[in-house]
Design a protein around this motif. Structure first.
Motif, PDB file in Angstrom:
ATOM      1  N   UNK A   5       0.828  -1.198   0.000  1.00  0.00           N
ATOM      2  CA  UNK A   5       0.000   0.000   0.000  1.00  0.00           C
ATOM      3  C   UNK A   5       0.863   1.249   0.000  1.00  0.00           C
ATOM      4  N   UNK A   6       0.353   2.299  -0.623  1.00  0.00           N
ATOM      5  CA  UNK A   6       1.004   3.598  -0.537  1.00  0.00           C
ATOM      6  C   UNK A   6       0.530   4.232   0.757  1.00  0.00           C
ATOM      7  N   UNK A   7       1.444   4.722   1.546  1.00  0.00           N
ATOM      8  CA  UNK A   7       1.070   5.404   2.774  1.00  0.00           C
ATOM      9  C   UNK A   7       1.273   6.898   2.605  1.00  0.00           C
ATOM     10  N   UNK A   8       0.296   7.668   3.018  1.00  0.00           N
ATOM     11  CA  UNK A   8       0.378   9.107   2.911  1.00  0.00           C
ATOM     12  C   UNK A   8       0.466   9.713   4.305  1.00  0.00           C
ATOM     13  N   UNK A   9       1.665   9.874   4.847  1.00  0.00           N
ATOM     14  CA  UNK A   9       1.814  10.419   6.188  1.00  0.00           C
ATOM     15  C   UNK A   9       1.566  11.916   6.204  1.00  0.00           C
ATOM     16  N   UNK A 117       3.188   7.671  -9.397  1.00  0.00           N
ATOM     17  CA  UNK A 117       3.272   7.039  -8.082  1.00  0.00           C
ATOM     18  C   UNK A 117       4.585   6.273  -7.953  1.00  0.00           C
ATOM     19  N   UNK A 118       4.890   5.400  -8.926  1.00  0.00           N
ATOM     20  CA  UNK A 118       6.086   4.569  -8.809  1.00  0.00           C
ATOM     21  C   UNK A 118       7.363   5.395  -8.835  1.00  0.00           C
ATOM     22  N   UNK A 119       7.370   6.454  -9.611  1.00  0.00           N
ATOM     23  CA  UNK A 119       8.563   7.292  -9.704  1.00  0.00           C
ATOM     24  C   UNK A 119       8.816   8.078  -8.427  1.00  0.00           C
ATOM     25  N   UNK A 120       7.778   8.278  -7.621  1.00  0.00           N
ATOM     26  CA  UNK A 120       7.927   9.063  -6.389  1.00  0.00           C
ATOM     27  C   UNK A 120       7.700   8.232  -5.128  1.00  0.00           C
ATOM     28  N   UNK A 121       7.690   6.914  -5.292  1.00  0.00           N
ATOM     29  CA  UNK A 121       7.405   6.035  -4.158  1.00  0.00           C
ATOM     30  C   UNK A 121       8.396   6.237  -3.019  1.00  0.00           C
ATOM     31  N   UNK A 440       5.146  -3.540 -14.279  1.00  0.00           N
ATOM     32  CA  UNK A 440       6.127  -4.256 -15.097  1.00  0.00           C
ATOM     33  C   UNK A 440       7.098  -3.284 -15.765  1.00  0.00           C
ATOM     34  N   UNK A 441       6.581  -2.172 -16.267  1.00  0.00           N
ATOM     35  CA  UNK A 441       7.423  -1.222 -16.994  1.00  0.00           C
ATOM     36  C   UNK A 441       8.476  -0.583 -16.095  1.00  0.00           C
ATOM     37  N   UNK A 442       8.149  -0.408 -14.827  1.00  0.00           N
ATOM     38  CA  UNK A 442       9.054   0.272 -13.898  1.00  0.00           C
ATOM     39  C   UNK A 442       9.887  -0.708 -13.058  1.00  0.00           C
ATOM     40  N   UNK A 443       9.758  -2.004 -13.313  1.00  0.00           N
ATOM     41  CA  UNK A 443      10.542  -2.979 -12.560  1.00  0.00           C
ATOM     42  C   UNK A 443      10.025  -3.248 -11.165  1.00  0.00           C
ATOM     43  N   UNK A 444       8.820  -2.773 -10.876  1.00  0.00           N
ATOM     44  CA  UNK A 444       8.224  -3.003  -9.563  1.00  0.00           C
ATOM     45  C   UNK A 444       7.890  -4.480  -9.390  1.00  0.00           C
ATOM     46  N   UNK A 445       7.455  -5.110 -10.491  1.00  0.00           N
ATOM     47  CA  UNK A 445       7.242  -6.540 -10.527  1.00  0.00           C
ATOM     48  C   UNK A 445       7.897  -7.095 -11.785  1.00  0.00           C
ATOM     49  N   UNK A 446       8.118  -8.389 -11.795  1.00  0.00           N
ATOM     50  CA  UNK A 446       8.796  -9.048 -12.901  1.00  0.00           C
ATOM     51  C   UNK A 446       7.952 -10.248 -13.349  1.00  0.00           C
ATOM     52  N   UNK A 447       8.406 -10.946 -14.364  1.00  0.00           N
ATOM     53  CA  UNK A 447       7.672 -12.111 -14.860  1.00  0.00           C
ATOM     54  C   UNK A 447       8.697 -13.139 -15.313  1.00  0.00           C
ATOM     55  N   UNK A 448       8.862 -14.192 -14.536  1.00  0.00           N
ATOM     56  CA  UNK A 448       9.932 -15.153 -14.787  1.00  0.00           C
ATOM     57  C   UNK A 448       9.427 -16.466 -15.380  1.00  0.00           C
ATOM     58  N   UNK A 449      10.263 -17.033 -16.226  1.00  0.00           N
ATOM     59  CA  UNK A 449      10.087 -18.403 -16.694  1.00  0.00           C
ATOM     60  C   UNK A 449      11.287 -19.202 -16.213  1.00  0.00           C
ATOM     61  N   UNK A 450      11.016 -20.252 -15.459  1.00  0.00           N
ATOM     62  CA  UNK A 450      12.062 -21.102 -14.901  1.00  0.00           C
ATOM     63  C   UNK A 450      11.973 -22.490 -15.527  1.00  0.00           C
ATOM     64  N   UNK A 451      13.107 -23.030 -15.911  1.00  0.00           N
ATOM     65  CA  UNK A 451      13.169 -24.370 -16.484  1.00  0.00           C
ATOM     66  C   UNK A 451      14.086 -25.242 -15.636  1.00  0.00           C
ATOM     67  N   UNK A 452      13.603 -26.421 -15.285  1.00  0.00           N
ATOM     68  CA  UNK A 452      14.377 -27.395 -14.519  1.00  0.00           C
ATOM     69  C   UNK A 452      14.432 -28.704 -15.293  1.00  0.00           C
ATOM     70  N   UNK A 453      15.545 -29.393 -15.188  1.00  0.00           N
ATOM     71  CA  UNK A 453      15.664 -30.741 -15.741  1.00  0.00           C
ATOM     72  C   UNK A 453      16.045 -31.694 -14.612  1.00  0.00           C
ATOM     73  N   UNK A 454      15.964 -32.972 -14.875  1.00  0.00           N
ATOM     74  CA  UNK A 454      16.351 -33.944 -13.862  1.00  0.00           C
ATOM     75  C   UNK A 454      17.860 -33.908 -13.641  1.00  0.00           C
TER      76      UNK A 454
END
Length: 463
Positions: A5-9, A117-121, A440-454
């Protein structure tokens, strides 16, 4: 997407100014609104250092930041003074609610507001002090009496309870009905092609088909292989895996509506003998699934698993996969490691879109895969697709605007015959696309694809 949450003190001077009013001269509601408004405006005065913000309400117009030609210039028009209470008490969740029910208008577009908002968080966080607790406690006892039983609040409660219909998703998804990040290439002009050249018919379909094929190639599937999928969606990946790769697929969903439409689409494709859709929780997979699958795939379902269940999730994937020559591919919206926490507070996403969801981090998933499989998985690949999500969301927004009509949606939700109810419902989706796109554009969240093998498997023939 999810966020804190954004807090506004409020500053001490803000409290002193508001304290000049008393319950003898103002109603309790007016006093609370005045206190909230004064407190928030005092914070904005020092917090907005990037971009420019104009806020207008019944008492005047206020300007924050420094205007420069070409800067992010955001204009908010406060329609209902309940806006100030929502922001003070609920931060970014309060802003989303105010937008959905029409208490505030963003004349310059939601995208700019999210970026501001994100630029001034960091500026917002730097101004936190004990005074915000004093302001909040001063009016928290009155908050529910002001907003808890109003028509606006009832409308928000209804929005939160809607189980979105298949017809809604048909209105904005691609023909494959993939409700996940597409992968854009130069064939569509890349991740900014729609902004630089404009969208073209079929571009989302091409990008989503590319994503499906990318995932299936990473899973190293071949004709005759058996795939287990957690999170069916509407069968888009399962259909392509059977049709283009010659695979057998068992796919799990908890949605009766999704299962019904997925099976309808599978039958239309003539693939009902190759794909089985199970209405089943992943924790209840049957004993006959043990060591039965060549590959496991899950596309943006892990957000709904919860941090305390990651180990169990991968333990069951390990249970279902063959002991050799087996591959795991999972994708998920994620938090950067610095933002990840097993506990994530309620925000717009978790209240109005995906209740109880929790964004993992890539590291949390990799650790869980190692623990859950008892070391029987080897990390093969990590990809971050975050740059591809904003365009996906923009395209969904365009299609929603073009295709969704009130007549379509009222078949599933008769209450949306009311024009105000429908407007709030539609604004929820507009808010989602802008909110997530900015994250996503500001890097606040990401989106990963993970690959595992045996363990001891080799990714490709190399000698």
């Amino acid at each position: 997407m999810s966020s804190s949450c954004i807090n506004f003190p409020a500053s001490s001077s803000a409290i002193k100014t508001a304290s000049r009013f008393s319950l003898h001269t103002l109603s309790p509601r007016s006093w609370a609104v005045s206190l909230a408004r004064t407190s928030i405006l005092a914070v904005l005065d020092s917090a907005i250092t990037i971009g420019h913000l104009t806020i207008s309400d019944s008492e005047g117009t206020h300007y924050y930041g420094k205007y420069q030609k070409g800067c992010n210039d955001v204009h908010l028009n406060v329609i209902n003074d309940a806006f100030w209470l929502r922001i003070l008490m609920s931060g970014d969740l309060g802003f989303s609610e105010a937008y959905m029910i029409g208490d505030v208008e963003v004349s310059t577009g939601l995208k700019g507001a999210m970026h501001l908002w994100l630029e001034n968080e960091s500026g917002m966080a730097d101004t936190l002090s004990s005074t915000v607790a004093k302001v909040s406690s001063a009016i928290s006892g009155l908050y529910n009496s002001f907003l808890g039983q109003t028509r606006s609040q009832a409308r928000l409660n209804a929005i939160a309870s809607y189980d979105q219909s298949n017809e809604l998703f048909k209105a904005f998804l691609s023909k494959e009905m993939m409700y996940s990040c597409a992968l854009w290439s130069e064939a569509e002009g890349g991740v900014r092609g729609d902004l630089e050249m404009g969208p073209t018919p079929g571009d989302l379909e091409a990008a989503q088909r590319r994503k499906i094929h990318h995932v299936l190639r990473a899973a190293r599937v071949r004709p005759g292989h058996r795939i287990l999928e957690f999170g069916s969606g509407w069968g888009g990946l399962a259909i392509e895996a059977a049709r283009s790769f010659g695979c057998e697929v068992d796919t799990l969903t908890l949605s009766k509506e999704q299962k019904s439409l997925a099976e309808e689409r599978i039958k239309e494709a003539g693939l009902e003998c190759h794909i089985r859709v199970h209405l089943l929780d992943y924790r209840d997979i049957p004993a006959e699934f043990e060591k039965a699958f060549d590959a496991f795939v899950s596309i943006e379902m892990l957000e709904h698993v919860g941090a305390k269940h990651y180990n169990t999730y991968f333990k069951l994937v390990d249970f279902a996969l063959k002991s050799r020559d087996a591959t795991v591919v999972v994708t998920s919206s994620t938090f950067p490691e610095s933002r990840f926490s097993g506990y994530q507070a309620e925000d717009f996403m978790r209240k109005y879109m995906w209740p109880n969801s929790c964004l993992p981090s890539a590291t949390a998933l990799i650790t869980a895969a190692q623990t859950g499989s008892q070391g029987r998985f080897t990390l093969e690949g990590v990809e971050n697709h975050a740059a591809h999500y904003p365009r996906t969301l923009r395209e969904w927004g365009r299609r929603l605007e073009a295709n969704l009509t009130q007549d379509v949606i009222v078949k599933d939700y008769p209450a949306l015959r009311d024009i105000n109810e429908y407007a709030a419902f539609k604004r929820k989706w507009e808010y989602l696309f802008a909110y997530a796109g900015a994250g996503f554009a500001k890097g606040y969240i990401t989106c990963h694809m993970l690959t595992f093998i045996r363990q001891n498997d080799t990714p490709v023939r190399c000698d």
